[in-house]
Enzyme design. Structure first.
Site, short mmCIF file in Angstrom:
data_model
loop_
_atom_site.label_atom_id
_atom_site.label_comp_id
_atom_site.label_asym_id
_atom_site.label_seq_id
_atom_site.Cartn_x
_atom_site.Cartn_y
_atom_site.Cartn_z
N ARG A 1 1.01 -1.29 0.08
CA ARG A 1 0.21 -0.10 -0.20
C ARG A 1 0.54 1.35 0.17
O ARG A 1 0.99 2.37 -0.75
CB ARG A 1 -1.14 -0.07 1.21
CG ARG A 1 -1.70 0.97 1.21
CD ARG A 1 -1.82 1.27 0.55
NE ARG A 1 -2.97 0.45 -0.79
CZ ARG A 1 -3.15 0.98 -1.97
NH1 ARG A 1 -2.88 1.97 -2.99
NH2 ARG A 1 -3.37 -0.18 -2.79
N LYS B 1 0.35 24.64 -4.89
CA LYS B 1 -0.56 24.22 -4.71
C LYS B 1 -0.26 22.47 -4.26
O LYS B 1 -0.79 22.06 -5.30
CB LYS B 1 -2.21 24.07 -4.90
CG LYS B 1 -2.50 25.40 -5.34
CD LYS B 1 -3.44 26.23 -6.18
CE LYS B 1 -3.79 27.57 -6.07
NZ LYS B 1 -4.36 28.40 -7.08
N LYS C 1 2.64 39.68 -5.25
CA LYS C 1 0.74 40.04 -5.56
C LYS C 1 0.36 40.85 -4.56
O LYS C 1 1.04 41.58 -4.62
CB LYS C 1 0.04 38.47 -4.38
CG LYS C 1 1.27 37.07 -5.25
CD LYS C 1 0.54 35.87 -5.04
CE LYS C 1 0.50 35.08 -5.68
NZ LYS C 1 -0.12 33.71 -5.39
N GLU D 1 2.59 39.67 -10.42
CA GLU D 1 1.06 39.22 -10.61
C GLU D 1 0.63 40.77 -11.20
O GLU D 1 0.43 41.56 -10.48
CB GLU D 1 0.27 38.35 -9.84
CG GLU D 1 -1.04 38.19 -10.02
CD GLU D 1 -1.74 37.68 -9.02
OE1 GLU D 1 -1.55 36.53 -8.57
OE2 GLU D 1 -2.53 38.37 -7.75
N ASP E 1 -2.60 37.43 -14.71
CA ASP E 1 -3.71 36.19 -14.11
C ASP E 1 -4.93 36.25 -14.42
O ASP E 1 -6.08 37.87 -14.48
CB ASP E 1 -3.91 36.46 -12.27
CG ASP E 1 -4.80 35.81 -11.26
OD1 ASP E 1 -4.63 34.68 -11.86
OD2 ASP E 1 -5.11 36.49 -10.16
#
Length: 305
Positions: free
Chosen positions: A117, A152, A184, A213, A234
């Site tokens: 596993r 992320k 940002k 950004e 963006d």
């Protein structure tokens, strides 16, 4: 056990990272070292030897095979049995059709079943990321643009997931908050302006690249004037993105603007939209879904009868 690590991906995964990550994963499954598998250790004699095939149950791109030898090694050490032998028939970055045998493992059956596993969790997740990345890389072929990952990622698995992006034909943007500055909107508010934020980063950390950004063409031009060498564009609709790219390219090499400003499109970048975005002339498309939403690639460890 095989000395050959099945990787064609550069840079490879740090062996120390693999060791630490496998140890944590085994502790989760077996309890604190050495731990135990109450089912396997009760039903399978220590003397039993088995052979198992690591098999792809669906089409995709393989990544994470590099964790297999370390997982088997650590399990063998925990239970005091010989380390299984591994024969690889695929390497990270390979395409794999359903039913393809990726590796064959022979050794104590207890070790094979206890390790199953953990090695599948890591390799399946990495292969899912590589498969998602390969789909974007194919969509961008011929445009000159490349697909990037983001921060992320799953906590604790960033190195593996970014490695998997490379295996799928993508590019890593930045590994963390430490290696590239990304200014940002909140940073601009805190610093008072784009120029103020860029100057503050340059003064404090002159060794890092500075990205800014921008949500509009006007913000992109302001960031150029402030000294940014990489712009993140963006959530721009495609026509606005194309106009922004034209405006930036027209300023390259003049008035202190670098000869080539790297441009990255981000936000709402689906696979269906990827090519039209790339054809605006951006250098990169960053896609958080590569790591935060990619489904696993179904792999199995099948013990031969």
């Amino acid at each position: 056990m095989s000395d050959v690590v099945p990787s064609v991906v550069e840079p490879g995964l740090d062996p120390e990272w693999i060791s630490r990550t496998v140890a944590v994963a085994l502790d989760e499954d077996l309890g604190p070292a050495p731990g135990r598998d109450v089912t396997t250790q009760a039903t399978i004699p220590r003397s039993a030897i088995g052979t198992a095939d690591l098999v792809a149950r669906e089409d995709g791109t393989v990544a994470g095979l590099v964790v297999v030898p370390e997982t088997l090694l650590q399990v063998a050490e925990r239970v005091g049995l010989p380390v299984p032998e591994v024969t690889f028939s695929a390497r990270d970055g390979d395409g794999a059709g359903r039913g393809r045998v990726l590796a064959t493992v022979t050794g104590p059956a207890q070790v094979l079943l206890i390790a199953e596993r953990t090695l599948l969790n890591l390799a399946s997740r990495a292969s899912g990321v590589a498969t998602a990345t390969r789909a974007f890389a194919r969509a961008l072929e011929g445009t000159g643009a490349r697909v990037l990952d983001t921060r992320k990622t799953t906590p604790g698995l960033r190195a593996l997931q970014k490695y998997a992006v490379r295996a799928g034909g993508g590019t890593n943007k930045r590994m963390g908050l430490y290696d590239v500055a990304m200014i940002k909107d909140n940073h601009v508010v805190a610093a008072g302006s784009v120029t103020g934020a860029v100057e503050a980063v340059r003064a404090a950390f002159p060794d890092v690249d500075v990205q800014v950004e921008a949500d509009t063409t006007e913000q992109a031009i302001e960031a150029l004037a402030a000294g940014a060498d990489f712009l993140l564009l963006d959530n721009m609709p495609t026509p606005v993105l194309a106009e922004t790219v034209r405006e930036v390219r027209a300023r390259e090499g003049r008035d202190g603007v670098p000869a080539h400003v790297e441009l990255e499109a981000t936000g709402n970048l689906t696979l269906d939209r990827a090519r039209e975005v790339a054809e605006t002339g951006v250098d990169y498309l960053s896609v958080g879904a590569l790591t935060h939403s990619a489904p696993i690639l179904d792999l199995a460890l099948d013990l031969r009868a």
